[in-house]
Design a protein around this motif. Structure first.
Motif, PDB file in Angstrom:
ATOM      1  N   UNK A   1       0.842  -1.195   0.000  1.00 28.93           N
ATOM      2  CA  UNK A   1       0.000   0.000   0.000  1.00 28.93           C
ATOM      3  C   UNK A   1       0.877   1.245   0.000  1.00 28.93           C
ATOM      4  N   UNK A   2       0.661   2.094  -1.004  1.00 28.73           N
ATOM      5  CA  UNK A   2       1.383   3.352  -1.095  1.00 28.73           C
ATOM      6  C   UNK A   2       0.445   4.519  -0.909  1.00 28.73           C
ATOM      7  N   UNK A   3       0.937   5.729  -1.114  1.00 28.08           N
ATOM      8  CA  UNK A   3       0.094   6.913  -0.910  1.00 28.08           C
ATOM      9  C   UNK A   3      -1.072   7.010  -1.897  1.00 28.08           C
ATOM     10  N   UNK A   4      -0.919   6.433  -3.091  1.00 30.66           N
ATOM     11  CA  UNK A   4      -1.996   6.515  -4.091  1.00 30.66           C
ATOM     12  C   UNK A   4      -2.246   5.184  -4.801  1.00 30.66           C
ATOM     13  N   UNK A   5      -1.897   4.087  -4.162  1.00 31.93           N
ATOM     14  CA  UNK A   5      -2.146   2.769  -4.749  1.00 31.93           C
ATOM     15  C   UNK A   5      -2.241   1.709  -3.655  1.00 31.93           C
ATOM     16  N   UNK A   6      -2.950   0.631  -3.988  1.00 32.37           N
ATOM     17  CA  UNK A   6      -2.979  -0.576  -3.166  1.00 32.37           C
ATOM     18  C   UNK A   6      -2.942  -1.745  -4.139  1.00 32.37           C
ATOM     19  N   UNK A   7      -1.908  -2.581  -4.021  1.00 34.42           N
ATOM     20  CA  UNK A   7      -1.748  -3.734  -4.909  1.00 34.42           C
ATOM     21  C   UNK A   7      -1.679  -5.015  -4.090  1.00 34.42           C
ATOM     22  N   UNK A   8      -2.304  -6.047  -4.598  1.00 41.40           N
ATOM     23  CA  UNK A   8      -2.070  -7.375  -4.071  1.00 41.40           C
ATOM     24  C   UNK A   8      -0.691  -7.811  -4.553  1.00 41.40           C
ATOM     25  N   UNK A   9       0.018  -8.577  -3.755  1.00 32.16           N
ATOM     26  CA  UNK A   9       1.365  -9.026  -4.124  1.00 32.16           C
ATOM     27  C   UNK A   9       1.285 -10.471  -4.579  1.00 32.16           C
ATOM     28  N   UNK A  10       1.815 -10.735  -5.770  1.00 30.86           N
ATOM     29  CA  UNK A  10       1.813 -12.093  -6.311  1.00 30.86           C
ATOM     30  C   UNK A  10       2.781 -12.956  -5.511  1.00 30.86           C
ATOM     31  N   UNK A  11       2.313 -14.128  -5.113  1.00 35.07           N
ATOM     32  CA  UNK A  11       3.148 -15.043  -4.323  1.00 35.07           C
ATOM     33  C   UNK A  11       4.162 -15.749  -5.210  1.00 35.07           C
ATOM     34  N   UNK A  12       5.423 -15.614  -4.842  1.00 38.31           N
ATOM     35  CA  UNK A  12       6.518 -16.336  -5.467  1.00 38.31           C
ATOM     36  C   UNK A  12       7.679 -16.351  -4.473  1.00 38.31           C
ATOM     37  N   UNK A  13       8.824 -16.839  -4.876  1.00 36.38           N
ATOM     38  CA  UNK A  13       9.957 -16.940  -3.954  1.00 36.38           C
ATOM     39  C   UNK A  13      10.405 -15.579  -3.437  1.00 36.38           C
ATOM     40  N   UNK A  14      10.407 -14.577  -4.315  1.00 34.47           N
ATOM     41  CA  UNK A  14      10.868 -13.247  -3.917  1.00 34.47           C
ATOM     42  C   UNK A  14       9.900 -12.596  -2.923  1.00 34.47           C
TER      43      UNK A  14
END
Length: 135
Positions: A55-68
């Protein structure tokens, strides 16, 4: 007769050069379209109840699950004080439309590089005061 043959050869050379330029342009355009835009994102990361979110000041993203992203979750876990703490991070990644039907996020980020993880959890915008119930 020599002039006609010379004129035909000259026009053939010109037309063949023009066609090869058009083919090169098409190849460049398809190559440019396939390049992913890897950008840096600064925001708060949380991994709670199986959902990873940036979550940033002007965005919210789901994070794709992977090793990183799992590695980032482990780094953040070491900094958190409770399950709902968010930790400031800077990552490089690619944002795309979410194709997962089970996820609630419209867009998801695929993390390509972890640049920085904060030393302490982010400050809370709204603090709830919990009081004990008296009987």
């Amino acid at each position: 007769m020599k002039k006609i043959i010379l004129l035909l050869m000259f026009s053939t050379v010109i037309f063949s050069c023009k066609n090869s330029e058009e083919k090169n342009t098409e190849t460049e355009e398809t190559t440019v379209e396939n390049v992913e835009k890897i950008l840096a994102y600064k925001g708060d990361f949380i991994n709670s109840d199986g959902a990873m979110v940036l979550m940033g000041p002007n965005f919210i993203y789901g994070v794709k699950r992977d090793l990183l992203s799992e590695g980032l979750a482990k780094q953040v876990e070491a900094v958190k004080k409770n399950d709902y703490d968010m930790v400031g991070v800077i990552v490089k990644g690619v944002v795309s439309k979410n194709t997962d039907k089970e996820s609630e996020w419209d867009e998801e980020i695929t993390i390509k590089e972890i640049m920085r993880v904060a030393d302490k959890p982010s400050e809370v915008d709204i603090k709830l005061n919990e009081t004990e119930k008296k009987n």
